[in-house]
Enzyme design. Structure first.
Site, PDB file in Angstrom:
ATOM      1  N   CYS A 139       0.847  -1.192   0.000  1.00  0.00           N
ATOM      2  CA  CYS A 139       0.000   0.000   0.000  1.00  0.00           C
ATOM      3  C   CYS A 139       0.885   1.245   0.000  1.00  0.00           C
ATOM      4  O   CYS A 139       1.733   1.400   0.877  1.00  0.00           O
ATOM      5  CB  CYS A 139      -0.912   0.000   1.217  1.00  0.00           C
ATOM      6  SG  CYS A 139      -1.899   1.503   1.338  1.00  0.00           S
ATOM      7  N   ASN A 203      -0.201  -3.758  -6.844  1.00  0.00           N
ATOM      8  CA  ASN A 203      -0.885  -2.754  -6.029  1.00  0.00           C
ATOM      9  C   ASN A 203      -0.807  -1.435  -6.801  1.00  0.00           C
ATOM     10  O   ASN A 203      -0.327  -1.394  -7.934  1.00  0.00           O
ATOM     11  CB  ASN A 203      -0.226  -2.641  -4.657  1.00  0.00           C
ATOM     12  CG  ASN A 203      -1.199  -2.122  -3.592  1.00  0.00           C
ATOM     13  OD1 ASN A 203      -1.983  -1.197  -3.852  1.00  0.00           O
ATOM     14  ND2 ASN A 203      -1.159  -2.695  -2.411  1.00  0.00           N
TER      15      ASN A 203
END
Lengths: 413, 408
Positions: A139, A203
């Site tokens: 993230c 991601n």
């Protein structure tokens, strides 16, 4: 209505279809995941669960979108971090989902700040009934540098945390990669060495999407400031596909869960052909809702039918051998464009692009408003095919370059 | 019937929807739309600016050759000009060029842009007779070249047919006023209620000014003998002006017959419907295959429920009973109505101006009548549309400039 078997086996787990919510705002609670299952998603990666001691505090607003002409959501920027509900609530949701949907796949995404966190979270989610664990190592907008993509860029740390997760749970485990790195292969290898069974990629990409031109601030604006954060949606698909191809060529038969801008069955098929067995989706759900899965599944079934394939798994990785290093490509021939004068509507875009962006090979007949290709100048780049708004230009005659041997008719163009 | 006469009929684009339309544009090389605009408004260029989100640049392009850009955006029969050659027709339908132009000029007005500029004063002043579209464009061009401009207008207000002929639902008062204010800001002076040949002579103007530009419009209605001295008959010119001056507040019967098939007849018919007239019947000399009115205007009238009968010629009229015969087949038609509006063409009223007019146009080519007198607008050769008025206005101004020693 067509009905084909879309089921796949991935890391020993049976998925009724490969389509999963990715760990993100779209799988944030029981109600959301329930609705997604009911809409026909094969699995859910529940929004990343963090340790009890790490408090989530989000900004408002937290999204932005890139547009082009009148097209919204060409790309999407997100500043949200991991699940904001308490650990207890999240675990309770997992339990309830598994109890009510025993045949759907439930994947728990977790993220710790140290080895103890990772081990403990792995233990807890297995206990709550998850079928699989996904480690969020990627993230890009965490408020802690001990979490997220800073970790995912460090192979040693990734390996250590993978091992920590394996100590806490025997569940199959995916490590989710950050694309904010030049080469993903060393990180993926380190994860496998640490005990990961497969890789989830990609991601989001660190980004600044738009600026407020009057106030000189990035968007979205949070009390006069903004931050770099993750970019997703259709615009990132090419980047995701590239990483997946590199992973598959760097690590033979690597099990992959593909993520990055999937919104149609065609996108899905591309990820599968490049080696993804399962697929994860967020941005198109945020824009259109869970119902997007209906056309992805149906479209994929029709594609399987056209390809004469009965098991979706048979398509996984089919395109991998056809992506080779640039130095190995056949550079012996040219494919000239063929212009269909009937289809041509005389806009002249091919002429402009060929002159300004290629090799000045298009001749423009002003009176007739029609282009003609000068083979002396044409290098066969096919920019004209791409800009033609009516597909009046196609691949035409194949010729060998001067002095090169070979049969033009044998070339796969 | 809830549409209001004073409210613009066509819905304009928003900043979002205009991008959708601009995205349809193929951004052609040597764009056919640009070649087809008589006024040189350059749609190919301004649509490209919209596509690349440069709305201010788009407005500059429009104004470069067209001082009446916001008006043309609304009243131009684009299907006869720019949209006719649109390459997009090869795929589906042409780009809505007028609509995009309207968005850009609305944006220009909302952001208070003032693109038209006066040039350095050159000490010469030109008199313009009339204040219709051609006069206004000529005034803007002359001011840009540094000439003083004084306009002599017989009516109380400026605009000519733009004010007294085109209905408000097509050209809102506010749009006209804004365009006029931009031209006024250039330093153009107006003398209203001054009829040349009556209140002031042409000779006097020639004496006082470096040049005189006659921008006389075809403002007088034509009459058919059959309908003379019939108090149920009104001309389209008179009717449209009356409605406009009263902003639609006039009394009308429930059955009205319109005769004529051009844009003016469509304007009359549509206006009648908007004002609540139950039965509006328009009888037209031309058949649909040879229709004169623009598609948009015809469609507008039909959408509001105007009954249009094509191919008939009036043969007899007794008070409110009109008989028609078909031009090609054996067919007769009798209509009884309370009011008849004649939209059968207009003519120029130019007595005392010593102009060699034949069929409402000057006999000579170009714009120069004598050493000091020039013509533009309806009396000059060419189409009678607003966009042509703009073209002629600019060209006449350039002709004056050249004759006074300036370089073209």
């Amino acid at each position: 209505m067509i009905n084909k078997d879309l089921s796949v086996e991935f890391l020993g787990v049976h998925f009724e279809n490969p389509f999963c919510l990715s760990s993100s705002p779209v799988g944030n609670c029981y109600d959301m995941c329930k609705k997604a299952y009911d809409c026909g998603w094969g699995g859910v990666v529940f929004k990343t669960i963090g340790p009890k001691h790490f408090l989530i505090d989000e900004v408002s607003p937290r999204f932005d979108a890139l547009t082009k002409e009148a097209t919204p959501f060409v790309g999407f920027k997100n500043m949200e971090q991991i699940a904001e509900h308490s650990l207890e609530e999240n675990l309770a949701d997992l339990r309830r989902l598994k109890a009510e949907y025993p045949h759907k796949v439930l994947i728990a995404s977790i993220m710790g700040t140290n080895e103890e966190d990772w081990t403990e979270l792995a233990r807890l989610v297995e206990e709550a009934g998850a079928d699989m664990i996904e480690m969020n190592l990627s993230c890009p907008q965490m408020t802690s540098h001990a979490m997220g993509s800073d970790v995912g860029a460090n192979p040693e740390l990734c390996k250590k945390y993978c091992a920590a997760v394996k100590r806490g749970s025997k569940l199959p485990m995916l490590a989710k990669m950050t694309p904010n790195i030049t080469d993903m292969v060393p990180v993926a290898k380190a994860c496998l060495e640490g005990g990961a069974d497969g890789i989830a990629a990609i991601n989001t990409i660190k980004s600044i999407v738009n600026l407020d031109l009057q106030r000189y601030i990035g968007l979205p604006i949070i009390n006069g400031k903004s931050s770099i954060s993750g970019y997703s949606g259709k615009a990132v698909k090419p980047v995701a596909l590239r990483f997946i191809q590199q992973l598959r060529s760097g690590i033979k038969d690597l099990p992959i869960s593909g993520i990055g801008g999937i919104e149609t069955w065609e996108d899905a098929a591309e990820f599968i052909l490049l080696g993804a067995t399962t697929l994860q989706v967020t941005t198109s759900i945020m824009q259109y809702g869970y119902r997007v899965v209906e056309d992805m599944k149906n479209g994929l079934m029709h594609y399987m039918e056209e390809q004469g394939v009965d098991r979706l798994q048979d398509l996984v990785g089919r395109a991998n051998p056809n992506l080779i290093p640039a130095e190995e490509l056949d550079r012996d021939y040219i494919v000239y464009p063929k212009i269909d004068e009937e289809k041509c509507i005389g806009c002249g875009r091919c002429y402009i692009s060929c002159y300004d962006g290629a090799h000045q090979a298009m001749i423009w007949n002003e009176a007739k408003r029609r282009p003609d290709c000068d083979h002396e100048k044409c290098v066969g780049c096919h920019l004209c095919l791409l800009v033609c708004p009516v597909k009046a230009i196609s691949a035409g005659e194949v010729v060998m370059k001067p002095g090169r041997q070979g049969d033009p008719a044998s070339k796969v163009i | 019937m809830t549409r209001k006469y004073t409210e613009e009929l066509e819905r304009g684009y928003t900043a979002l929807t205009v991008m959708e339309e601009a995205q349809r544009c193929l951004l052609c090389h040597d764009a056919p739309c640009t070649q087809a605009c008589p006024a040189g408004t350059d749609p190919g260029r301004f649509i490209r600016s919209v596509r690349f989100r440069n709305f201010k640049g788009a407005a500059e392009t429009i104004r470069e050759n067209n001082a009446l850009g916001a008006i043309c955006a609304r009243v131009c029969p684009t299907e006869r000009y720019c949209q006719k050659g649109c390459s997009r027709c090869g795929i589906d339908k042409p780009i809505d060029i007028g609509g995009i132009q309207r968005f850009v000029t609305d944006f220009e007005a909302q952001t208070g842009m003032e693109i038209l500029k006066a040039g350095p004063e050159n000490g010469l002043t030109v008199a313009i007779v009339g204040s219709g579209p051609s006069a206004l464009q000529a005034a803007a061009t002359l001011r840009a070249l540094g000439y003083g401009v004084e306009i002599f207008e017989a009516q109380e207000k400026a605009g000519g047919y733009l004010r007294y002929g085109i209905p408000e639902y097509r050209l809102p008062e506010a749009v006209l006023e804004h365009e006029l204010s931009l031209i006024e800001k250039l330093g153009v002076k107006f003398q209203f209620k001054t009829k040349v040949g009556q209140d002031i002579s042409l000779a006097e103007l020639k004496e006082r000014y470096a040049a005189v530009l006659l921008a006389i419009g075809a403002s007088q209605a034509k009459m058919l003998d059959l309908f003379r001295d019939n108090d149920r008959v009104e001309s389209a010119v008179s009717f449209l002006a009356r409605v406009r001056q009263n902003h639609g507040q006039i009394d009308l019967p429930s059955n009205v017959l319109v005769i004529g098939g051009g844009d003016v007849a469509m304007d009359v018919s549509t206006t009648l419907k908007m004002l609540g007239v139950k039965n509006v019947t328009d009888v037209v000399y031309e058949e649909f295959c040879e229709f004169l009115a623009s598609e948009k205007e015809l469609r507008g009238a039909q959408e509001l429920g105007v009954t249009i009968i094509d191919g008939y010629v009036p043969t007899e009229c007794r008070e409110g009973v009109v008989t028609f015969k078909h031009r090609h087949i054996d067919s007769q038609l009798t209509i009884t109505v309370e009011k008849i509006i004649l939209a059968v063409g207009q003519q120029v009223e130019a007595a005392n101006l010593e102009l060699p007019l034949v069929k409402n146009e000057v006999e000579f080519e170009g714009y120069q009548a004598d050493t000091k007198v020039f013509v533009t607008g309806d009396i000059a050769h060419g189409d009678k549309t607003v966009v042509w008025a703009v073209k002629k206005g600019r060209e006449a101004a350039m002709a004056i400039h050249q004759s006074l020693g300036g370089k073209a």
